[in-house]
Design an enzyme around this catalytic site. Structure first.
Site, PDB file in Angstrom:
ATOM      1  N   GLY A  28     -26.156  98.765  59.056  1.00  0.00           N
ATOM      2  CA  GLY A  28     -26.550  97.398  59.667  1.00  0.00           C
ATOM      3  C   GLY A  28     -27.135  97.271  61.545  1.00  0.00           C
ATOM      4  N   LYS A 185     -22.089 100.212  42.416  1.00  0.00           N
ATOM      5  CA  LYS A 185     -23.398 100.360  43.000  1.00  0.00           C
ATOM      6  C   LYS A 185     -24.582 100.464  41.927  1.00  0.00           C
ATOM      7  CE  LYS A 185     -22.080 101.131  47.371  1.00  0.00           C
ATOM      8  NZ  LYS A 185     -22.514  99.696  48.406  1.00  0.00           N
ATOM      9  N   LEU A 210     -25.159 110.374  50.798  1.00  0.00           N
ATOM     10  CA  LEU A 210     -23.825 110.072  51.520  1.00  0.00           C
ATOM     11  C   LEU A 210     -24.257 110.211  53.524  1.00  0.00           C
ATOM     12  CD1 LEU A 210     -20.539 110.123  52.135  1.00  0.00           C
ATOM     13  CD2 LEU A 210     -20.661 112.545  51.699  1.00  0.00           C
ATOM     14  N   VAL A 211     -24.206 108.882  53.359  1.00  0.00           N
ATOM     15  CA  VAL A 211     -24.514 109.465  55.271  1.00  0.00           C
ATOM     16  C   VAL A 211     -23.502 109.557  56.128  1.00  0.00           C
ATOM     17  CG1 VAL A 211     -24.708 106.859  56.937  1.00  0.00           C
ATOM     18  CG2 VAL A 211     -25.220 106.157  54.698  1.00  0.00           C
TER      19      VAL A 211
END
Length: 321
Positions: A28, A185, A210-211
Site C-alpha cells: 500500500g 485469500k 511471495l513478495v
C-alpha cells in the site's frame, strides 16, 4: 470515522483521485508513492496500525502538491467499519484494496479468513454505493490459485494445462492441511467477485506470488506449504516494484479484466531454494549441491502470460533510485 488529513486538497476532479487501502502495508505505501509520482490525487486509508505515518516519510512536498492543490490525504479506516470505508473512497474513481494483518498479529488462522471475508464484503459494498467509482483493483494471492488435490483427478498435460488465473484453490483442501493463507485469500476473493458481479462493480484482481523485499521473514504465512509448491513447480515470487507496476497497469488499461496471476520469478531449482532459505534465515549454512536430486530442476507448471501480455507496453515512469 472522520478522516485525518495530512494534506488538504481542493477537491480536484475525481477522474484522477484514487484510494489506496491498506496504505500502511508494504504494498500500500509503495502504491501511494508511485501513484503520487504519476500525478494522481491519493486517499491513503490506514487500517489502524501503529506507526502508520512512517510509511509517508519519503514523500516530497513536490510529489504531494500540484498547482497549489495538496494531492495526498490520509484517512484512518477500519475494513470492518463500513462508514469509515465510505469516508475514505468518497469522490474517488478507483480503489486499490489489499488486506494485510497488523504487525502484532502476523499469523493467519481459521479466524483470519472470517475477518478478511467480512472486510472484502464491506469494501465492495461501499464501492457499489460510490457513484464516482470506476474500477477496483483487488489484491489477492497466488495461494488462492495453486492449492488443489491433484490426486483427485487425472494429471493434465503440462504443456496445455499450466495453472493460471482460471484455477482456484480448493477450499476443503486448504482446510484439511491448515493452509490458512490460501483459505483466507480464496474465500475473500470469491466473496469480492460474487459481490462485484452482483452489484455491477468493475473489478480486476492481482494474484501475486511471495513478495520479495527486506521485510520478508520466515514467519510469512505464504510460506506454509512452500516445499510442496516448490516440488509442484508453482512456487513463485514477485518483486515489490513489479507488483506495484502490475496494479497500476491493470487499473489504467481499459482492456483489463478478471484475474491476473502476478510473478516474475519461480523457485524450482535447488540453487534458488538455497538462496531463498538463506534470505529467510541468514545463519543457515549453504553448500553447493552434489547429488543428482539436489541438481534437479522441477518443471514450471504455472503461467502468467495474461499479465505479461497486458504489460508489454506499460511504462512505469519510474527511475531507479
Amino acid at each position: 470515522m472522520a478522516p485525518a488529513a495530512l494534506f488538504n486538497d481542493d477537491d480536484p476532479s475525481s477522474s484522477k483521485k484514487v484510494c489506496v487501502m491498506d496504505a500502511s502495508g508494504h504494498l500500500g505505501s509503495a502504491l501511494v508513492h508511485r501513484l503520487l509520482h504519476r500525478g494522481y490525487y491519493v486517499h491513503a486509508a490506514l487500517h489502524n496500525h501503529d506507526g502508520e505515518l512512517e510509511c509517508f516519510e519519503g514523500i516530497s512536498a513536490a510529489e504531494a502538491t500540484a498547482g497549489g492543490n495538496k494531492r495526498l490525504r490520509v484517512f484512518q479506516s477500519d475494513p470492518l467499519d463500513y462508514h469509515s470505508i465510505m469516508d475514505a473512497i468518497k469522490g474517488c474513481c478507483g480503489l486499490f484494496y489489499s488486506f494485510e494483518t497488523p504487525p502484532h498479529q502476523p499469523n493467519y488462522d481459521e479466524y483470519t479468513a472470517e475477518e478478511e471475508v467480512r472486510a472484502a464484503h464491506n469494501v465492495l459494498e461501499a464501492c457499489a454505493q460510490t457513484e464516482t467509482m470506476e474500477k477496483v483493483v483487488f489484491t489477492s494471492s497466488a495461494t488462492a490459485i495453486v492449492w488443489r488435490d491433484s490426486s483427485s483427478s487425472p494429471s493434465p498435460s503440462p504443456s496445455h494445462h499450466d495453472i493460471d488465473e482460471r484455477n482456484w484453490s480448493d477450499i476443503n483442501f486448504c482446510k484439511k492441511f491448515k493452509l490458512w493463507h490460501g483459505l483466507s485469500k480464496t474465500v475473500a476473493e470469491k466473496t469480492a467477485w460474487a459481490l462485484a458481479m452482483d452489484r455491477g462493480v468493475n473489478m480486476v484482481s492481482i494474484n501475486g506470488g511471495l513478495v520479495m523485499g527486506p521485510h520478508l521473514s520466515i514467519t510469512n504465512p505464504y510460506l506454509k506449504g512452500a516445499a510442496e509448491m516448490y516440488e509442484d513447480g508453482v512456487f513463485v515470487t514477485v518483486d515489490l516494484r513489479f507488483l506495484v507496476n502490475a496494479h497500476i497497469c491493470v487499473f489504467e488499461d481499459v482492456s483489463s479484466y478478471g484475474r491476473y496471476l502476478c510473478f516474475n520469478r519461480i523457485i524450482n531449482c535447488n540453487e534458488d531454494a538455497v538462496k531463498l532459505a538463506h534470505m529467510l534465515s541468514p545463519s543457515t549454512a549453504s553448500s553447493p549441491p552434489h547429488s543428482v536430486e539436489e541438481r534437479m530442476v522441477y518443471q514450471q507448471k504455472i503461467s502468467n502470460k495474461k499479465l505479461n501480455k497486458l504489460m508489454v507496453h506499460f511504462e512505469s515512469g519510474f527511475q531507479d533510485d
